[in-house]
Design a protein around this motif. Structure first.
Motif, PDB file in Angstrom:
ATOM      1  N   TYR A   1       1.674   8.787  -9.328  1.00  0.00           N
ATOM      2  CA  TYR A   1       0.801   8.880 -10.497  1.00  0.00           C
ATOM      3  C   TYR A   1       1.684   9.052 -11.730  1.00  0.00           C
ATOM      4  N   VAL A   2       1.353   8.305 -12.779  1.00  0.00           N
ATOM      5  CA  VAL A   2       2.114   8.402 -14.033  1.00  0.00           C
ATOM      6  C   VAL A   2       1.123   8.601 -15.169  1.00  0.00           C
ATOM      7  N   ASP A   3       1.355   9.621 -15.970  1.00  0.00           N
ATOM      8  CA  ASP A   3       0.485   9.813 -17.135  1.00  0.00           C
ATOM      9  C   ASP A   3       1.271  10.483 -18.248  1.00  0.00           C
ATOM     10  N   VAL A   4       0.870  10.167 -19.466  1.00  0.00           N
ATOM     11  CA  VAL A   4       1.545  10.726 -20.630  1.00  0.00           C
ATOM     12  C   VAL A   4       0.911  12.061 -21.036  1.00  0.00           C
ATOM     13  N   ASP A   5      -0.261  12.349 -20.489  1.00  0.00           N
ATOM     14  CA  ASP A   5      -1.020  13.520 -20.920  1.00  0.00           C
ATOM     15  C   ASP A   5      -0.662  14.752 -20.069  1.00  0.00           C
ATOM     16  N   PRO A   6      -0.281  15.856 -20.731  1.00  0.00           N
ATOM     17  CA  PRO A   6       0.114  17.054 -19.982  1.00  0.00           C
ATOM     18  C   PRO A   6      -0.987  17.599 -19.075  1.00  0.00           C
ATOM     19  N   THR A   7      -2.252  17.497 -19.513  1.00  0.00           N
ATOM     20  CA  THR A   7      -3.339  18.033 -18.671  1.00  0.00           C
ATOM     21  C   THR A   7      -3.445  17.229 -17.381  1.00  0.00           C
ATOM     22  N   ALA A   8      -3.342  15.917 -17.514  1.00  0.00           N
ATOM     23  CA  ALA A   8      -3.430  15.056 -16.327  1.00  0.00           C
ATOM     24  C   ALA A   8      -2.290  15.375 -15.356  1.00  0.00           C
ATOM     25  N   VAL A   9      -1.103  15.575 -15.914  1.00  0.00           N
ATOM     26  CA  VAL A   9       0.074  15.858 -15.076  1.00  0.00           C
ATOM     27  C   VAL A   9      -0.083  17.212 -14.384  1.00  0.00           C
ATOM     28  N   LEU A  10      -0.499  18.198 -15.155  1.00  0.00           N
ATOM     29  CA  LEU A  10      -0.641  19.551 -14.601  1.00  0.00           C
ATOM     30  C   LEU A  10      -1.619  19.572 -13.433  1.00  0.00           C
TER      31      LEU A  10
ATOM     32  N   THR B   1      10.308  17.332 -15.422  1.00  0.00           N
ATOM     33  CA  THR B   1       9.403  17.624 -14.315  1.00  0.00           C
ATOM     34  C   THR B   1       8.660  18.945 -14.556  1.00  0.00           C
ATOM     35  N   ALA B   2       9.072  19.727 -15.579  1.00  0.00           N
ATOM     36  CA  ALA B   2       8.380  20.980 -15.879  1.00  0.00           C
ATOM     37  C   ALA B   2       6.991  20.657 -16.415  1.00  0.00           C
ATOM     38  N   ALA B   3       6.028  21.615 -16.200  1.00  0.00           N
ATOM     39  CA  ALA B   3       4.680  21.382 -16.711  1.00  0.00           C
ATOM     40  C   ALA B   3       4.732  21.358 -18.234  1.00  0.00           C
ATOM     41  N   PRO B   4       4.339  20.261 -18.865  1.00  0.00           N
ATOM     42  CA  PRO B   4       4.411  20.181 -20.314  1.00  0.00           C
ATOM     43  C   PRO B   4       3.298  20.988 -20.977  1.00  0.00           C
ATOM     44  N   PRO B   5       3.463  21.362 -22.250  1.00  0.00           N
ATOM     45  CA  PRO B   5       2.447  22.186 -22.912  1.00  0.00           C
ATOM     46  C   PRO B   5       1.163  21.402 -23.185  1.00  0.00           C
ATOM     47  N   ILE B   6       0.043  22.131 -23.193  1.00  0.00           N
ATOM     48  CA  ILE B   6      -1.268  21.525 -23.454  1.00  0.00           C
ATOM     49  C   ILE B   6      -1.795  22.088 -24.763  1.00  0.00           C
ATOM     50  N   ASP B   7      -2.276  21.229 -25.653  1.00  0.00           N
ATOM     51  CA  ASP B   7      -2.811  21.686 -26.931  1.00  0.00           C
ATOM     52  C   ASP B   7      -4.343  21.620 -26.873  1.00  0.00           C
ATOM     53  N   PRO B   8      -5.006  22.806 -26.776  1.00  0.00           N
ATOM     54  CA  PRO B   8      -6.471  22.813 -26.638  1.00  0.00           C
ATOM     55  C   PRO B   8      -7.215  22.454 -27.925  1.00  0.00           C
ATOM     56  N   ASN B   9      -6.456  22.344 -29.030  1.00  0.00           N
ATOM     57  CA  ASN B   9      -7.119  22.056 -30.310  1.00  0.00           C
ATOM     58  C   ASN B   9      -7.110  20.583 -30.675  1.00  0.00           C
TER      59      ASN B   9
ATOM     60  N   GLY C   1      -1.195   5.616 -16.038  1.00  0.00           N
ATOM     61  CA  GLY C   1      -2.355   6.129 -16.781  1.00  0.00           C
ATOM     62  C   GLY C   1      -3.388   6.632 -15.797  1.00  0.00           C
ATOM     63  N   SER C   2      -2.917   7.491 -14.893  1.00  0.00           N
ATOM     64  CA  SER C   2      -3.730   7.892 -13.727  1.00  0.00           C
ATOM     65  C   SER C   2      -4.844   8.866 -14.072  1.00  0.00           C
ATOM     66  N   GLY C   3      -4.694   9.615 -15.169  1.00  0.00           N
ATOM     67  CA  GLY C   3      -5.772  10.502 -15.599  1.00  0.00           C
ATOM     68  C   GLY C   3      -5.788  11.831 -14.870  1.00  0.00           C
ATOM     69  N   ILE C   4      -6.789  12.634 -15.222  1.00  0.00           N
ATOM     70  CA  ILE C   4      -6.994  13.940 -14.594  1.00  0.00           C
ATOM     71  C   ILE C   4      -7.649  13.690 -13.239  1.00  0.00           C
ATOM     72  N   PRO C   5      -7.133  14.295 -12.169  1.00  0.00           N
ATOM     73  CA  PRO C   5      -7.714  14.009 -10.851  1.00  0.00           C
ATOM     74  C   PRO C   5      -9.196  14.349 -10.795  1.00  0.00           C
ATOM     75  N   THR C   6      -9.915  13.501 -10.096  1.00  0.00           N
ATOM     76  CA  THR C   6     -11.343  13.729  -9.902  1.00  0.00           C
ATOM     77  C   THR C   6     -11.662  13.179  -8.522  1.00  0.00           C
ATOM     78  N   GLU C   7     -12.899  12.848  -8.281  1.00  0.00           N
ATOM     79  CA  GLU C   7     -13.209  12.256  -6.970  1.00  0.00           C
ATOM     80  C   GLU C   7     -12.644  10.851  -6.901  1.00  0.00           C
ATOM     81  N   GLY C   8     -12.241  10.441  -5.696  1.00  0.00           N
ATOM     82  CA  GLY C   8     -11.805   9.060  -5.503  1.00  0.00           C
ATOM     83  C   GLY C   8     -10.468   8.758  -6.135  1.00  0.00           C
ATOM     84  N   ASN C   9      -9.518   9.711  -6.032  1.00  0.00           N
ATOM     85  CA  ASN C   9      -8.176   9.441  -6.535  1.00  0.00           C
ATOM     86  C   ASN C   9      -7.508   8.381  -5.660  1.00  0.00           C
ATOM     87  N   VAL C  10      -6.517   7.717  -6.240  1.00  0.00           N
ATOM     88  CA  VAL C  10      -5.917   6.560  -5.553  1.00  0.00           C
ATOM     89  C   VAL C  10      -5.423   6.933  -4.152  1.00  0.00           C
ATOM     90  N   HIS C  11      -4.745   8.080  -4.013  1.00  0.00           N
ATOM     91  CA  HIS C  11      -4.197   8.407  -2.684  1.00  0.00           C
ATOM     92  C   HIS C  11      -5.310   8.634  -1.668  1.00  0.00           C
TER      93      HIS C  11
END
Ligand SMILES: C[S@@+](CC[C@H](N)C(=O)[O-])C[C@H]1O[C@@H](n2cnc3c(N)ncnc32)[C@H](O)[C@@H]1O
Length: 264
Positions: free
Chosen positions: A100-109, A3-11, A76-86
């Protein structure tokens, strides 16, 4: 995954951040924008198609809510934007619960940041190919009562999962976890237009953690395994119960994304 915020790799570019760039979001890096720019050079309608996909997501959520469904599992919910499911669901059903379930740390964060301590939503950092982990997650069990209908959303995500037994087994596990009255909605990249362009785009995506795997309608139908397709069936995403307010999209690019809602 914890549940901890996972690391994001900007490269290293990620499909979630490239999609965010297409949608005009700000949660992406130069490496992501480079892929979005190159894709748009190859297929100028890509950003429009991303918005059309997002609009399909909204229509599918409204359809499910209109059927009385109050629980949503967004894989595979993605990075929140307009019109999120909730947000879409709650406009119809104020006490809707969403995981929301996603494998990507940025989306989760960013999803966790957006949702804060909202008691009716949760964000799980997981790979949808691990359905036992997803379905057994404490937050999923807390917010989703599997004895009542659930909307399982897999919008623009399955095309990031390579073919193999894990993919079909996972989709089956989600189907099997829900009771009659539930719905499964997905959209998925397919073959349309200039195949050389699509090949170049799929090649570009090999730079991200998630290869892009277009599939044809027959292959996609296997994700449904006999579930009843809601009218108009598996069609180009912009043509699934279009709303007059939707941005128009014409031409061959419109056919690059198929979408459907199916009912159990
Ligand atoms: C194009 S975005 C779609 C977001 C949202 N569903 C939509 O349609 O607007 C695809 C998302 O799927 C996520 N994803 C890709 N493979 C995944 C997997 N195996 N398990 C969970 N999420 C995955 C990506 O990280 C990304 O956030």
């Amino acid at each position: 995954m914890s549940t901890a915020a996972p690391p994001i790799d900007p490269n290293r570019p990620s499909p979630a951040r490239v999609y965010d760039a297409f949608l005009g979001g700000t949660h992406n890096f130069a490496v992501d924008r480079a892929i979005a720019t190159r894709t748009s050079e190859l297929l100028p309608e890509t950003a429009l198609l991303a918005r059309a996909n997002r609009a399909f997501l909204g229509r599918a959520v409204r359809y499910a809510a209109g059927r009385g469904i109050t629980q949503f599992l967004d894989l595979g919910s993605g990075i929140p934007t307009e019109g999120n499911v909730h947000e879409v669901a709650r406009a119809e059903v104020p006490d809707a619960t969403v995981v929301y379930v996603d494998v990507d740390p940025t989306a989760v964060l960013y999803a966790r940041h957006l949702l804060g301590d909202d008691p009716l939503t949760a964000v799980v950092h997981s790979d949808l190919r691990e359905p036992a982990t997803v379905l057994g997650d404490a937050r999923v069990r807390e917010l989703i009562d599997f004895s009542r209908p659930v909307a399982v959303m897999m919008v623009a995500v399955l095309h990031f999962v390579p073919d193999g037994p894990a993919l079909d087994a996972a989709v089956r596990a989600y189907r099997d976890a829900v009771v009659p009255g539930s719905v499964l909605a997905f959209s998925h990249t397919t073959f349309a237009g200039d195949t050389a362009v699509l090949e170049r785009i799929t090649h570009l995506y090999t730079r991200t953690g998630g290869p892009l795997v277009p599939r044809d309608a027959e292959r996609m139908a296997r994700f449904l395994d006999g579930w009843r397709l809601v009218e108009p069936g598996l069609v180009a995403a912009p043509l699934w119960r279009p709303d007059p307010a939707d941005e128009p999209i014409t031409g061959e690019a419109r056919n690059l994304m198929l979408a459907c809602v199916a009912e159990r």
